[in-house]
Design a protein around this motif. Structure first.
Motif, PDB file in Angstrom:
ATOM      1  N   MET A  88       0.804  -1.201   0.043  1.00 52.61           N
ATOM      2  CA  MET A  88      -0.093   0.029   0.088  1.00 52.61           C
ATOM      3  C   MET A  88       0.915   1.183   0.077  1.00 52.61           C
ATOM      4  O   MET A  88       1.716   1.310   0.559  1.00 52.61           O
ATOM      5  N   ASP A  89       0.428   2.312  -0.972  1.00 56.61           N
ATOM      6  CA  ASP A  89       1.182   3.509  -1.083  1.00 56.61           C
ATOM      7  C   ASP A  89       1.109   4.374   0.150  1.00 56.61           C
ATOM      8  O   ASP A  89      -0.157   4.450   0.646  1.00 56.61           O
ATOM      9  N   ALA A  90       1.830   4.840   0.793  1.00 58.29           N
ATOM     10  CA  ALA A  90       1.713   5.665   2.020  1.00 58.29           C
ATOM     11  C   ALA A  90       1.008   6.940   1.789  1.00 58.29           C
ATOM     12  O   ALA A  90       0.135   7.356   2.658  1.00 58.29           O
ATOM     13  N   GLU A  91       1.138   7.692   0.424  1.00 57.15           N
ATOM     14  CA  GLU A  91       0.136   8.774   0.190  1.00 57.15           C
ATOM     15  C   GLU A  91      -1.176   8.166   0.091  1.00 57.15           C
ATOM     16  O   GLU A  91      -2.045   8.984   0.533  1.00 57.15           O
ATOM     17  N   ARG A  92      -1.335   7.152  -0.428  1.00 56.08           N
ATOM     18  CA  ARG A  92      -2.806   6.633  -0.652  1.00 56.08           C
ATOM     19  C   ARG A  92      -3.521   6.283   0.479  1.00 56.08           C
ATOM     20  O   ARG A  92      -4.557   6.886   0.961  1.00 56.08           O
ATOM     21  N   LEU A  93      -2.864   5.825   1.508  1.00 57.76           N
ATOM     22  CA  LEU A  93      -3.276   5.520   3.180  1.00 57.76           C
ATOM     23  C   LEU A  93      -3.597   6.766   3.567  1.00 57.76           C
ATOM     24  O   LEU A  93      -4.698   7.031   4.532  1.00 57.76           O
ATOM     25  N   HIS A  94      -2.548   7.687   3.604  1.00 56.68           N
ATOM     26  CA  HIS A  94      -2.904   9.073   4.203  1.00 56.68           C
ATOM     27  C   HIS A  94      -4.034   9.840   3.482  1.00 56.68           C
ATOM     28  O   HIS A  94      -4.814  10.434   4.209  1.00 56.68           O
ATOM     29  N   HIS A  95      -4.133   9.695   2.265  1.00 58.30           N
ATOM     30  CA  HIS A  95      -5.475  10.110   1.547  1.00 58.30           C
ATOM     31  C   HIS A  95      -6.794   9.682   2.161  1.00 58.30           C
ATOM     32  O   HIS A  95      -7.753  10.263   2.368  1.00 58.30           O
ATOM     33  N   ARG A  96      -6.648   8.303   2.458  1.00 61.66           N
ATOM     34  CA  ARG A  96      -7.793   7.731   2.682  1.00 61.66           C
ATOM     35  C   ARG A  96      -8.258   8.182   4.274  1.00 61.66           C
ATOM     36  O   ARG A  96      -9.537   8.615   4.309  1.00 61.66           O
ATOM     37  N   LEU A  97      -7.249   8.267   5.116  1.00 59.43           N
ATOM     38  CA  LEU A  97      -7.613   8.718   6.362  1.00 59.43           C
ATOM     39  C   LEU A  97      -8.105  10.150   6.468  1.00 59.43           C
ATOM     40  O   LEU A  97      -8.927  10.544   7.204  1.00 59.43           O
ATOM     41  N   THR A  98      -7.561  11.010   5.682  1.00 58.29           N
ATOM     42  CA  THR A  98      -7.907  12.295   5.350  1.00 58.29           C
ATOM     43  C   THR A  98      -9.356  12.500   4.819  1.00 58.29           C
ATOM     44  O   THR A  98     -10.302  13.127   5.260  1.00 58.29           O
ATOM     45  N   ALA A  99      -9.755  11.671   3.823  1.00 57.54           N
ATOM     46  CA  ALA A  99     -11.067  11.668   3.229  1.00 57.54           C
ATOM     47  C   ALA A  99     -12.221  11.446   4.294  1.00 57.54           C
ATOM     48  O   ALA A  99     -13.330  12.040   4.310  1.00 57.54           O
ATOM     49  N   ARG A 100     -11.917  10.155   4.844  1.00 58.01           N
ATOM     50  CA  ARG A 100     -12.932   9.643   5.574  1.00 58.01           C
ATOM     51  C   ARG A 100     -13.163  10.485   7.040  1.00 58.01           C
ATOM     52  O   ARG A 100     -14.301  10.486   7.430  1.00 58.01           O
ATOM     53  N   PHE A 101     -12.159  11.161   7.477  1.00 55.35           N
ATOM     54  CA  PHE A 101     -12.095  11.848   8.587  1.00 55.35           C
ATOM     55  C   PHE A 101     -13.074  13.180   8.270  1.00 55.35           C
ATOM     56  O   PHE A 101     -13.497  13.697   9.310  1.00 55.35           O
ATOM     57  N   ALA A 102     -12.870  13.500   7.170  1.00 52.28           N
ATOM     58  CA  ALA A 102     -13.536  14.869   6.579  1.00 52.28           C
ATOM     59  C   ALA A 102     -14.877  14.486   6.333  1.00 52.28           C
ATOM     60  O   ALA A 102     -15.647  15.658   6.580  1.00 52.28           O
ATOM     61  N   LYS A 103     -15.234  13.383   6.371  1.00 54.34           N
ATOM     62  CA  LYS A 103     -17.005  13.078   6.184  1.00 54.34           C
ATOM     63  C   LYS A 103     -17.625  12.944   7.475  1.00 54.34           C
ATOM     64  O   LYS A 103     -18.927  12.484   7.366  1.00 54.34           O
ATOM     65  N   VAL A 104     -17.082  12.997   8.566  1.00 60.53           N
ATOM     66  CA  VAL A 104     -17.786  12.711   9.774  1.00 60.53           C
ATOM     67  C   VAL A 104     -17.472  13.869  11.082  1.00 60.53           C
ATOM     68  O   VAL A 104     -16.645  14.581  10.882  1.00 60.53           O
ATOM     69  N   MET A 105     -18.418  14.139  11.703  1.00 61.90           N
ATOM     70  CA  MET A 105     -18.356  14.987  12.651  1.00 61.90           C
ATOM     71  C   MET A 105     -17.734  14.356  13.972  1.00 61.90           C
ATOM     72  O   MET A 105     -17.996  13.340  14.218  1.00 61.90           O
ATOM     73  N   THR A 106     -16.852  15.159  14.660  1.00 62.56           N
ATOM     74  CA  THR A 106     -16.099  14.719  15.761  1.00 62.56           C
ATOM     75  C   THR A 106     -16.979  14.363  16.906  1.00 62.56           C
ATOM     76  O   THR A 106     -16.808  13.360  17.662  1.00 62.56           O
TER      77      THR A 106
END
Length: 270
Positions: free
Chosen positions: A40-58
């Motif tokens: 798994m590409d580190a940039e891809r995993l970094h993008h996944r965490l960013t996108a999913r955290f942006a779709k949810v309220m804390t």
């Protein structure tokens, strides 16, 4: 936790700091390391965490550790290595396999809803009193057509086509010999009768006629010529010229039928 793993988890450091269980923190670090070691590409995993955290309220995240392990880190998609939640990571295009899976799930939900409503699962129409769907019966006929009946031969004499015009005819009588219809046979006979054989070499003193009747050479008997003495010699005068001269000399004399034929159907003899 290694520096490589910690750098990948940079988008969720705020949540990682709120995980109070050290065992859960080690589980998160192991999961990130496992995905990086599998290619798994580190940039891809970094993008996944960013996108999913942006779709949810804390405020909706009750347990940060469980959310990271169960929502943020798992790969979503069809199982294809390049598929990232329905989008190909290398090209940015939609994944066709995921699109088919979505369509199949939608069709299954639609069938279930139609069955609950008492409709046909395939077409969504009401069934007849016998419980059969008219559209389903039509589809069955299209998929399984019945045997095509053999073409019946017409009774009576055999049929055929005219060898000249192609019209359908009954092959009896003269049609068996020449293969023609009546009209073509009569036309061929008329054309054959109109052909004039080439005359053989004429003997001395035999009359030779020239001229045509339309497009067919004239074969009528020539009209007799009048011989008029003029001076010391004798010449033969054309009948048409003789008629014109006679009309000038006797304008009141009516023309005969023979003289009229000279102008209606001319047949020169010279």
């Amino acid at each position: 936790m290694s520096a490589r793993v910690y750098a990948v988890l940079e988008p969720v450091h705020w949540l990682l700091a709120r995980v109070n269980n050290p065992f859960v923190v080690r589980q998160i670090a192991r999961e990130v390391g496992r995905q990086l070691d599998s290619g798994m590409d580190a940039e891809r995993l970094h993008h996944r965490l960013t996108a999913r955290f942006a779709k949810v309220m804390t405020s909706e995240i009750r347990d940060p550790g469980r959310w990271l392990l169960g929502v943020a880190l798992p790969g979503w998609g069809c199982g294809y290595q390049d598929c990232e939640a329905g989008v190909l990571w290398s090209t940015g295009k939609d994944c066709e396999v995921c699109a088919e899976i979505v369509q199949d799930k939608a069709a299954a939900r639609r069938r279930t809803k139609r069955i609950e409503q008492g409709l046909c699962p395939e077409h969504g129409t009401r069934s007849d009193p016998a419980g059969r769907c008219a559209d389903c019966a039509l589809d069955d006929v299209i998929r399984n057509p019945g045997p095509v009946p053999a073409q019946r031969e017409p009774e009576g004499p055999p049929r055929g086509s005219c060898g000249d015009c192609g019209a359908r005819i009954i092959v009896v009588g003269r049609a068996i010999e020449d293969g023609l219809c009546k009209l073509c046979r009569e036309e061929a006979a008329a054309l054959g009768a109109a052909v004039v054989p080439t005359p053989a070499a004429t003997s001395a003193g035999q009359e030779i006629r020239s001229g045509q009747d339309g497009t067919v050479p004239c074969d009528r008997k020539p009209l007799p010529c009048r011989r008029v003495g003029r001076g010391c010699g004798v010449m033969t005068e054309n009948p048409r010229s003789a008629h014109l001269r006679s009309r000038r000399e006797h304008p009141s004399r009516p023309a005969t039928l023979e003289e009229l034929c000279l102008f209606l159907r001319p047949c020169p003899t010279w």
